[in-house]
Scaffold this motif. Structure first.
Motif, PDB file in Angstrom:
ATOM      1  N   LEU A  63      -7.475 -17.199 -14.780  1.00  0.00           N
ATOM      2  CA  LEU A  63      -7.571 -16.188 -15.846  1.00  0.00           C
ATOM      3  C   LEU A  63      -7.784 -14.809 -15.217  1.00  0.00           C
ATOM      4  N   ALA A  64      -7.142 -13.786 -15.781  1.00  0.00           N
ATOM      5  CA  ALA A  64      -7.297 -12.433 -15.245  1.00  0.00           C
ATOM      6  C   ALA A  64      -7.397 -11.440 -16.390  1.00  0.00           C
ATOM      7  N   GLY A  65      -8.061 -10.321 -16.113  1.00  0.00           N
ATOM      8  CA  GLY A  65      -8.152  -9.284 -17.139  1.00  0.00           C
ATOM      9  C   GLY A  65      -8.661  -7.968 -16.579  1.00  0.00           C
ATOM     10  N   PHE A  66      -8.204  -6.865 -17.149  1.00  0.00           N
ATOM     11  CA  PHE A  66      -8.608  -5.528 -16.711  1.00  0.00           C
ATOM     12  C   PHE A  66     -10.042  -5.218 -17.158  1.00  0.00           C
ATOM     13  N   HIS A 106      -5.666  -6.009  -3.118  1.00  0.00           N
ATOM     14  CA  HIS A 106      -4.870  -4.999  -3.815  1.00  0.00           C
ATOM     15  C   HIS A 106      -3.591  -5.676  -4.285  1.00  0.00           C
ATOM     16  N   TRP A 107      -3.274  -5.509  -5.582  1.00  0.00           N
ATOM     17  CA  TRP A 107      -2.098  -6.194  -6.145  1.00  0.00           C
ATOM     18  C   TRP A 107      -1.159  -5.123  -6.691  1.00  0.00           C
ATOM     19  N   PRO A 108       0.023  -4.975  -6.102  1.00  0.00           N
ATOM     20  CA  PRO A 108       0.865  -3.830  -6.465  1.00  0.00           C
ATOM     21  C   PRO A 108       1.673  -4.001  -7.746  1.00  0.00           C
ATOM     22  N   PHE A 109       1.711  -5.226  -8.323  1.00  0.00           N
ATOM     23  CA  PHE A 109       2.595  -5.484  -9.476  1.00  0.00           C
ATOM     24  C   PHE A 109       1.824  -5.454 -10.791  1.00  0.00           C
ATOM     25  N   PRO A 110       2.306  -4.890 -11.858  1.00  0.00           N
ATOM     26  CA  PRO A 110       3.423  -3.936 -11.893  1.00  0.00           C
ATOM     27  C   PRO A 110       2.996  -2.553 -11.425  1.00  0.00           C
ATOM     28  N   GLN A 111       1.660  -2.292 -11.437  1.00  0.00           N
ATOM     29  CA  GLN A 111       1.110  -1.048 -10.891  1.00  0.00           C
ATOM     30  C   GLN A 111      -0.121  -1.468 -10.102  1.00  0.00           C
ATOM     31  N   ARG A 151       0.835  -1.207   0.000  1.00  0.00           N
ATOM     32  CA  ARG A 151       0.000   0.000   0.000  1.00  0.00           C
ATOM     33  C   ARG A 151       0.871   1.258   0.000  1.00  0.00           C
ATOM     34  N   GLY A 152       1.924   1.228   0.839  1.00  0.00           N
ATOM     35  CA  GLY A 152       2.839   2.371   0.921  1.00  0.00           C
ATOM     36  C   GLY A 152       3.480   2.653  -0.427  1.00  0.00           C
ATOM     37  N   GLN A 153       3.978   1.601  -1.085  1.00  0.00           N
ATOM     38  CA  GLN A 153       4.636   1.823  -2.366  1.00  0.00           C
ATOM     39  C   GLN A 153       3.662   2.356  -3.402  1.00  0.00           C
ATOM     40  N   ALA A 154       2.432   1.798  -3.389  1.00  0.00           N
ATOM     41  CA  ALA A 154       1.427   2.229  -4.370  1.00  0.00           C
ATOM     42  C   ALA A 154       1.121   3.725  -4.205  1.00  0.00           C
ATOM     43  N   LEU A 155       0.997   4.174  -2.951  1.00  0.00           N
ATOM     44  CA  LEU A 155       0.699   5.592  -2.714  1.00  0.00           C
ATOM     45  C   LEU A 155       1.863   6.484  -3.122  1.00  0.00           C
ATOM     46  N   LEU A 156       3.083   6.072  -2.760  1.00  0.00           N
ATOM     47  CA  LEU A 156       4.258   6.884  -3.111  1.00  0.00           C
ATOM     48  C   LEU A 156       4.430   6.947  -4.629  1.00  0.00           C
ATOM     49  N   ARG A 157       4.211   5.810  -5.286  1.00  0.00           N
ATOM     50  CA  ARG A 157       4.321   5.765  -6.753  1.00  0.00           C
ATOM     51  C   ARG A 157       3.289   6.707  -7.393  1.00  0.00           C
ATOM     52  N   TRP A 158       2.078   6.687  -6.825  1.00  0.00           N
ATOM     53  CA  TRP A 158       1.018   7.537  -7.363  1.00  0.00           C
ATOM     54  C   TRP A 158       1.410   9.017  -7.240  1.00  0.00           C
ATOM     55  N   GLY A 172      -8.976  23.810  -9.817  1.00  0.00           N
ATOM     56  CA  GLY A 172      -9.746  23.158  -8.746  1.00  0.00           C
ATOM     57  C   GLY A 172      -9.891  21.652  -8.891  1.00  0.00           C
ATOM     58  N   LEU A 173      -9.244  21.056  -9.895  1.00  0.00           N
ATOM     59  CA  LEU A 173      -9.366  19.594 -10.067  1.00  0.00           C
ATOM     60  C   LEU A 173      -8.693  18.864  -8.908  1.00  0.00           C
ATOM     61  N   ILE A 174      -9.384  17.855  -8.380  1.00  0.00           N
ATOM     62  CA  ILE A 174      -8.822  17.053  -7.278  1.00  0.00           C
ATOM     63  C   ILE A 174      -8.505  15.666  -7.814  1.00  0.00           C
ATOM     64  N   TYR A 175      -7.323  15.176  -7.550  1.00  0.00           N
ATOM     65  CA  TYR A 175      -6.908  13.828  -7.973  1.00  0.00           C
ATOM     66  C   TYR A 175      -6.802  12.930  -6.744  1.00  0.00           C
ATOM     67  N   TYR A 176      -7.328  11.702  -6.867  1.00  0.00           N
ATOM     68  CA  TYR A 176      -7.247  10.719  -5.785  1.00  0.00           C
ATOM     69  C   TYR A 176      -6.437   9.511  -6.264  1.00  0.00           C
ATOM     70  N   PRO A 177      -5.746   8.825  -5.321  1.00  0.00           N
ATOM     71  CA  PRO A 177      -4.981   7.633  -5.731  1.00  0.00           C
ATOM     72  C   PRO A 177      -5.874   6.626  -6.441  1.00  0.00           C
ATOM     73  N   LYS A 178      -5.335   5.986  -7.501  1.00  0.00           N
ATOM     74  CA  LYS A 178      -6.158   5.105  -8.356  1.00  0.00           C
ATOM     75  C   LYS A 178      -5.662   3.670  -8.332  1.00  0.00           C
ATOM     76  N   MET A 179      -6.606   2.750  -8.445  1.00  0.00           N
ATOM     77  CA  MET A 179      -6.276   1.340  -8.700  1.00  0.00           C
ATOM     78  C   MET A 179      -7.037   0.953  -9.969  1.00  0.00           C
ATOM     79  N   SER A 180      -6.480   0.042 -10.758  1.00  0.00           N
ATOM     80  CA  SER A 180      -7.209  -0.446 -11.942  1.00  0.00           C
ATOM     81  C   SER A 180      -7.959  -1.718 -11.564  1.00  0.00           C
ATOM     82  N   PRO A 181      -9.293  -1.755 -11.772  1.00  0.00           N
ATOM     83  CA  PRO A 181     -10.020  -2.981 -11.433  1.00  0.00           C
ATOM     84  C   PRO A 181      -9.701  -4.125 -12.395  1.00  0.00           C
TER      85      PRO A 181
END
Ligand SMILES: NC(=O)c1ccc[n+]([C@@H]2O[C@H](COP(=O)([O-])OP(=O)(O)OC[C@H]3O[C@@H](n4cnc5c(N)ncnc54)[C@H](O)[C@@H]3O)[C@@H](O)[C@H]2O)c1
Ligand SMILES: [Mg+2]
Length: 344
Positions: free
Chosen positions: A220-223, A256-261, A147-154, A183-192
């Motif tokens: 099997l996996a997919g975005f 939550h899966w940090p690899f590769p993003q 989680r820490g790495q994902a936030l710092l990377r973001w 005024g745009l606000i950005y929040y940390p993102k994950m890809s489902p």
């Protein structure tokens, strides 16, 4: 996260002890820290911080040979930074991760601009690749480090507004970034991502990509595509990758899966009808996909570490390790099959 965090050395602050005595209060406290800059800074000053160097987390090995995530109190880290010739106020760039059951806020910081070896010497640890850290840490610390790495990377990738091109500014907690010009606000993102173990009632379907380690097969996996429901993604991915049509879906869990993003993995069991099991692999995506019997899966699950697979011999089949949600799906399928056979 329902499982409790490890008990960390606590210097419980008086302010927090009353309001954070249970889960609900703790969650509300974390939420307050995201919104109240002053409260977040106060929590940081009495909190603990773990470190990264260019996104590689710092681990320390105990005398018993166990790897841990060293947690540094604010003052100690300030002192370390000063000794390394940096302004100690850099600690304030830390990003909020969570609050422990002992009501201590937990933050992380990337010290990539400092000399790596000098920090390692000061902290008595080593910066290691996230994948290695994720494999090595004990259960409750692995999701924290991811989680820490994902936030710092973001944060590192969102320093500029994609609409105005102007710099964005983060809040104290690091839970959002704002472009003050529009005024745009950005929040940390994950890809489902949907991950599914397909079964025909007696066998389950596993696949491998050419990039997987030799002999490893997974579910099997997919975005998800924009606008899709999870069920639609699941049906589409199974159709695209192996040419089968799913007839039922059952939710299992998520991760939550940090690899590769950062991906948000949603895991489901799916079935195809026994008369519709002819696999037609999309070789652009997959190297191989095939049906496995219960005996084959039991044998693969028995392997605790990846087997040695000499090039000149057919590989031993193995499945992702227990921290991957694919493993949970496979284990659940085996349990279901055993229950079913016991009942017959
Ligand atoms: N935790 C686990 O148990 C587990 C198991 C298997 C896969 N995974 C993860 O699932 C993820 C997806 O699996 P996959 O590679 O089979 O997906 P996939 O079948 O959708 O194929 C990947 C391709 O999808 C496209 N794509 C669409 N949206 C994307 C996005 N938001 N980000 C990146 N690419 C996107 C890209 O062209 C990419 O090459 C991978 O990151 C993998 O690490 C995790
Ligand atoms: Mg895929």
């Amino acid at each position: 996260m329902l499982r409790c965090l490890r008990v960390l050395p606590a210097r419980v602050t008086r302010n927090f002890s009353r309001c954070c005595s249970n889960y609900v209060a703790r969650m509300r406290f974390i939420n307050k820290l995201k919104e109240d800059e002053g409260a977040c800074l106060t929590a940081l000053e009495s909190g603990n911080i773990f470190l990264y160097h260019t996104l590689a987390p710092l681990l320390r090995k105990t005398q018993q040979g166990v790897f841990q995530l060293p947690l540094l109190p604010f003052k100690d880290l300030e002192g370390i930074l000063n000794r390394l010739g940096k302004d100690g106020s850099m600690v304030k760039d830390s990003v909020l991760i969570t609050c422990t059951e002992q009501n201590r806020a937990l933050f992380c910081l990337d010290v990539g601009e400092l000399d790596q070896q000098a920090v390692e010497k000061e902290c008595g640890g080593n910066f290691v690749d996230l994948r290695k850290a994720f494999f090595t840490l004990r259960g409750e610390e692995a999701p924290l480090v991811a989680r820490g790495q994902a936030l710092l990377r973001w944060h590192q990738g969102n320093g500029f507004c994609s609409a105005s091109g102007k710099p964005t500014t983060r809040n104290q907690a690091g839970s959002q970034r704002v472009c003050h010009s529009n005024g745009l606000i950005y929040y940390p993102k994950m890809s489902p991502v949907i991950i599914t173990l397909v079964s025909d009632g007696k066998r389950c379907l596993l696949a491998r990509q050419a990039s997987f380690p030799r002999g490893m097969f997974s579910a099997l996996a997919g975005f998800c595509d924009m606008g899709e429901t999870l069920e639609e993604t699941l049906r589409r991915e199974v159709a695209e990758e192996v040419g089968l049509e799913v007839v039922s879906v059952r939710y299992s869990g998520s991760q939550h899966w940090p690899f590769p993003q950062s991906s948000f993995m949603v895991a489901c069991h799916a079935t195809v009808s026994p008369g519709n099991t002819q696999v037609d692999v999309d070789h652009e995506e997959l190297e191989e996909a095939r049906w496995f019997t219960l005996e084959e899966i039991r044998a693969a699950l028995k392997l605790r570490t990846p087997p040695r697979n000499p090039r000149d011999q057919p590989p031993t089949i193995w499945v992702p390790p227990s921290y991957a949600i694919a493993h949970k799906l496979i284990r659940e399928w085996v349990d279901d099959q055993e229950l079913h056979y016991d009942g017959e």
